[in-house]
Design a protein around this motif. Structure first.
Motif, PDB file in Angstrom:
ATOM      1  N   PRO A 231      -6.883  -7.280  -0.979  1.00  0.00           N
ATOM      2  CA  PRO A 231      -6.432  -6.568   0.231  1.00  0.00           C
ATOM      3  C   PRO A 231      -4.913  -6.351   0.242  1.00  0.00           C
ATOM      4  O   PRO A 231      -4.427  -5.360   0.763  1.00  0.00           O
ATOM      5  CB  PRO A 231      -6.874  -7.487   1.375  1.00  0.00           C
ATOM      6  N   GLN A 232      -4.185  -7.287  -0.395  1.00  0.00           N
ATOM      7  CA  GLN A 232      -2.717  -7.167  -0.455  1.00  0.00           C
ATOM      8  C   GLN A 232      -2.309  -5.839  -1.110  1.00  0.00           C
ATOM      9  O   GLN A 232      -1.359  -5.189  -0.692  1.00  0.00           O
ATOM     10  CB  GLN A 232      -2.119  -8.326  -1.268  1.00  0.00           C
ATOM     11  N   PRO A 388       3.564  -8.205   0.898  1.00  0.00           N
ATOM     12  CA  PRO A 388       2.162  -8.339   0.464  1.00  0.00           C
ATOM     13  C   PRO A 388       1.874  -7.753  -0.921  1.00  0.00           C
ATOM     14  O   PRO A 388       0.991  -8.255  -1.615  1.00  0.00           O
ATOM     15  CB  PRO A 388       1.392  -7.569   1.550  1.00  0.00           C
ATOM     16  N   THR A 389       2.598  -6.733  -1.323  1.00  0.00           N
ATOM     17  CA  THR A 389       2.310  -6.126  -2.630  1.00  0.00           C
ATOM     18  C   THR A 389       3.042  -6.828  -3.772  1.00  0.00           C
ATOM     19  O   THR A 389       2.880  -6.462  -4.934  1.00  0.00           O
ATOM     20  CB  THR A 389       2.680  -4.622  -2.665  1.00  0.00           C
ATOM     21  N   LYS A 390       3.839  -7.825  -3.464  1.00  0.00           N
ATOM     22  CA  LYS A 390       4.513  -8.582  -4.528  1.00  0.00           C
ATOM     23  C   LYS A 390       3.506  -9.525  -5.182  1.00  0.00           C
ATOM     24  O   LYS A 390       2.750 -10.210  -4.485  1.00  0.00           O
ATOM     25  CB  LYS A 390       5.694  -9.372  -3.958  1.00  0.00           C
ATOM     26  N   ALA A 391       3.486  -9.515  -6.487  1.00  0.00           N
ATOM     27  CA  ALA A 391       2.478 -10.317  -7.191  1.00  0.00           C
ATOM     28  C   ALA A 391       2.937 -10.584  -8.610  1.00  0.00           C
ATOM     29  O   ALA A 391       3.806  -9.885  -9.139  1.00  0.00           O
ATOM     30  CB  ALA A 391       1.145  -9.574  -7.222  1.00  0.00           C
ATOM     31  N   TRP A 404      -2.088 -12.996  -5.907  1.00  0.00           N
ATOM     32  CA  TRP A 404      -1.503 -12.320  -4.746  1.00  0.00           C
ATOM     33  C   TRP A 404      -1.179 -13.418  -3.737  1.00  0.00           C
ATOM     34  O   TRP A 404      -2.066 -13.896  -3.045  1.00  0.00           O
ATOM     35  CB  TRP A 404      -2.484 -11.306  -4.162  1.00  0.00           C
ATOM     36  N   TRP A 405       0.062 -13.820  -3.699  1.00  0.00           N
ATOM     37  CA  TRP A 405       0.469 -15.010  -2.958  1.00  0.00           C
ATOM     38  C   TRP A 405       0.401 -14.827  -1.452  1.00  0.00           C
ATOM     39  O   TRP A 405       0.240 -15.789  -0.715  1.00  0.00           O
ATOM     40  CB  TRP A 405       1.915 -15.358  -3.331  1.00  0.00           C
ATOM     41  N   TYR A 406       0.523 -13.590  -0.972  1.00  0.00           N
ATOM     42  CA  TYR A 406       0.748 -13.324   0.450  1.00  0.00           C
ATOM     43  C   TYR A 406      -0.492 -13.598   1.291  1.00  0.00           C
ATOM     44  O   TYR A 406      -1.611 -13.324   0.874  1.00  0.00           O
ATOM     45  CB  TYR A 406       1.171 -11.865   0.637  1.00  0.00           C
ATOM     46  N   ALA A 412      -6.083 -13.731   3.189  1.00  0.00           N
ATOM     47  CA  ALA A 412      -5.690 -14.993   2.551  1.00  0.00           C
ATOM     48  C   ALA A 412      -5.134 -14.681   1.170  1.00  0.00           C
ATOM     49  O   ALA A 412      -5.445 -13.618   0.612  1.00  0.00           O
ATOM     50  CB  ALA A 412      -6.901 -15.896   2.437  1.00  0.00           C
ATOM     51  N   PRO A 413      -4.326 -15.586   0.599  1.00  0.00           N
ATOM     52  CA  PRO A 413      -3.903 -15.367  -0.792  1.00  0.00           C
ATOM     53  C   PRO A 413      -5.140 -15.105  -1.671  1.00  0.00           C
ATOM     54  O   PRO A 413      -6.199 -15.689  -1.436  1.00  0.00           O
ATOM     55  CB  PRO A 413      -3.221 -16.681  -1.160  1.00  0.00           C
TER      56      PRO A 413
END
Ligand SMILES: [Ca+2]
Length: 499
Positions: A231-232, A388-391, A404-406, A412-413
């Motif tokens: 979803p991120q 959210p798009t940082k990965a 996907w940490w966010y 959820a991550p």
């Protein structure tokens, strides 16, 4: 007389030595996917020069840009290092001069190469800006540069003959080749084409090439293939661009323009190769062709780049070194390689030592034997855009694992795991499937190794220390917050209390 003969001798030796050093031509397109190239399997496109280069040299099937966006990728290429060591990306900051001092153009010039650069330089070096003075011949520009040649200051003289910038770079390449030969110096020519970067602006002289053409959509095209994506990844502009860039409404129209721009690069490549032949240096000239990042054209219902998906992070790479025995055998390699490998490769080609700070490896072992060389694993990272798009991802040649940490109240991550051997289109996320728990465990371990390197090596400026925390799988989400995030949360809490 004796002194004269000795001097003459040294002169002859150094000339012979100079003649032995190969010329190196590094050509970089901007936002070009593998499926825009005929030799990567697309029968709808015309890329005769790229296909010829691949057939004469080697085609790399698992080549990744370790950061899939313009500025960071160019920093990777110049320095042979991961982004967290270059410290260079949009919204983060510029390159330090001491980092640039170990870039391949600087090192090759110091070693006697005639160095030339044209096109989108793409990075800024603190206190130096464009680094024009570090090259013998300059046709580069700041920022995104322009499709209109006349607006590119250093390229103006080509504007009358080539008003669209793509072919002007072919003309610049020809001039650089002539000049190096005239000066009897080995050439290191780097050209960074603006095409096919948005806004789509094809050269009208090639309007007929794809007129009325329709294109087969990739098998993972459209939102029906988006279900398994994190979803991120749907929170950024890449998801919205499937619609706003008309991949949903006018696929053929968008692809005609995209491929027409690449066709012009193909013609420019031909101009350069023709001049290499004409100057009689073809047997000692290595040509590397690649892109700074790929491009998602409707796959999984996304558009653009940045994300770790194959279409955005895996790119074309063809290398032709006429001096080696594998050339002309139409070979491909499945070895895992990355944009951090270009600087070490170019240095080795030039007979220079590779500085220890570089993360990449020379591609020469693979060029000599397509079953050899490359990496056991590579790290892909995105630090651009909203949080959210940082990965961060790790690829090992078979699997790709992304963390996907966010997380927030909506998501959820998330972990993604794709088996690229069985599922090259990344249709099925295996991370939640218990049958694939061993593969997940293996790739988590490899990811943690990628993270350990990030932790050890990330620069302490331009905001890179933050990624040590947020990309750590073991640190719980609520403990990852930076001061800024904490302050925002506290502000929100106060607001609620005061309502
Ligand atoms: Ca780009």
């Amino acid at each position: 007389m004796k002194t004269y003969l000795t001097l003459l001798g040294i002169g002859l030796i150094s000339m012979a030595h100079a003649a032995k050093k190969p010329n190196i031509i590094f050509l970089l397109s901007d936002d070009q996917s593998t499926y825009s190239v005929g030799c990567y399997g697309n029968k709808d496109v015309k890329t005769p020069q790229m296909d010829k280069l691949g057939a004469e040299g080697m085609i790399f099937d698992r080549h990744y840009d370790t950061t899939a966006i313009c500025m960071a990728s160019r920093a990777n290429i110049f320095t042979g290092m991961y982004e967290y060591k270059t410290g260079t990306n949009f919204t983060h900051g510029d390159m330090k001069p001491e980092t640039w001092a170990k870039s391949y153009p600087v090192l090759l010039r110091e070693a006697g190469y005639y160095t030339a650069f044209a096109g989108k330089f793409g990075i800024v070096v603190q206190g130096k800006g464009l680094c024009e003075s570090d090259f013998d011949m300059w046709g580069g520009g700041a920022g995104q540069t322009h499709y209109d040649t006349a607006r590119n200051k250093a390229m103006k003289k080509y504007a009358e003959e080539f008003p669209h910038s793509t072919l002007s770079y072919g003309a610049f390449g020809r001039d650089a080749i002539r000049e190096a030969v005239k000066q009897n110096k080995p050439l290191c020519l780097s050209i960074s084409f603006k095409a096919p970067h948005m806004p789509a602006t094809p050269d009208p002289r090639f309007d007929k090439v794809y007129a009325g053409k329709t294109f087969t959509k990739p098998a993972n095209y459209g939102r029906k293939s988006a279900e398994d994506r994190a979803p991120q990844s749907k929170t950024g502009r890449q998801y919205e661009r499937f619609e706003s860039w008309d991949y949903d409404k006018d696929y053929d129209g968008v692809m005609r323009k995209y491929h027409q721009q690449i066709y012009a690069i193909d013609v420019a490549l031909g101009m350069i190769r023709e001049e290499v032949e004409a100057q009689g240096i073809a047997d000692n000239t290595v040509i590397i062709y690649t892109s700074d990042n790929g491009f998602i054209c409707g796959s999984h219902g996304y558009g653009s780049k940045v994300l770790p998906m194959e279409e955005a992070s895996r790119v074309p790479l063809m290398i032709y070194d006429p001096r080696i025995k594998t050339s002309g055998q139409k070979l491909r390699t499945q070895r895992l390689t990355g944009n951090i490998d270009f600087a070490p490769t170019i240095l080795e080609l030039a007979g220079l030592p590779v500085p220890e700070n570089m993360d990449g490896k020379s591609l020469i072992p693979t060029l000599n034997d397509p079953a050899k060389g490359g990496h056991e694993q590579l790290t892909l990272m995105n630090t651009y855009g909203a949080d959210p798009t940082k990965a961060m991802s790790t690829v090992d040649g078979r699997y790709k694992y992304t963390f996907w940490w966010y997380g927030d109240d909506k998501m959820a991550p998330t972990e993604e795991l794709y088996d690229l051997e069985k599922d090259p289109l990344e249709l099925v996320n295996l991370a939640k499937n218990p049958e694939h728990a061993p593969a997940l465990a293996l790739m988590r371990k490899k990811y943690d190794q990628s993270h350990a390197h990030l932790k050890k090596e990330a620069v302490d400026y331009n905001g890179y220390q933050r990624y040590v925390s947020i990309f750590d799988r073991e640190i719980p989400l609520d403990q990852k917050e930076t001061k800024k995030a904490k302050a925002t949360k506290e502000r929100k809490r106060e607001k609620k209390k005061n309502r």
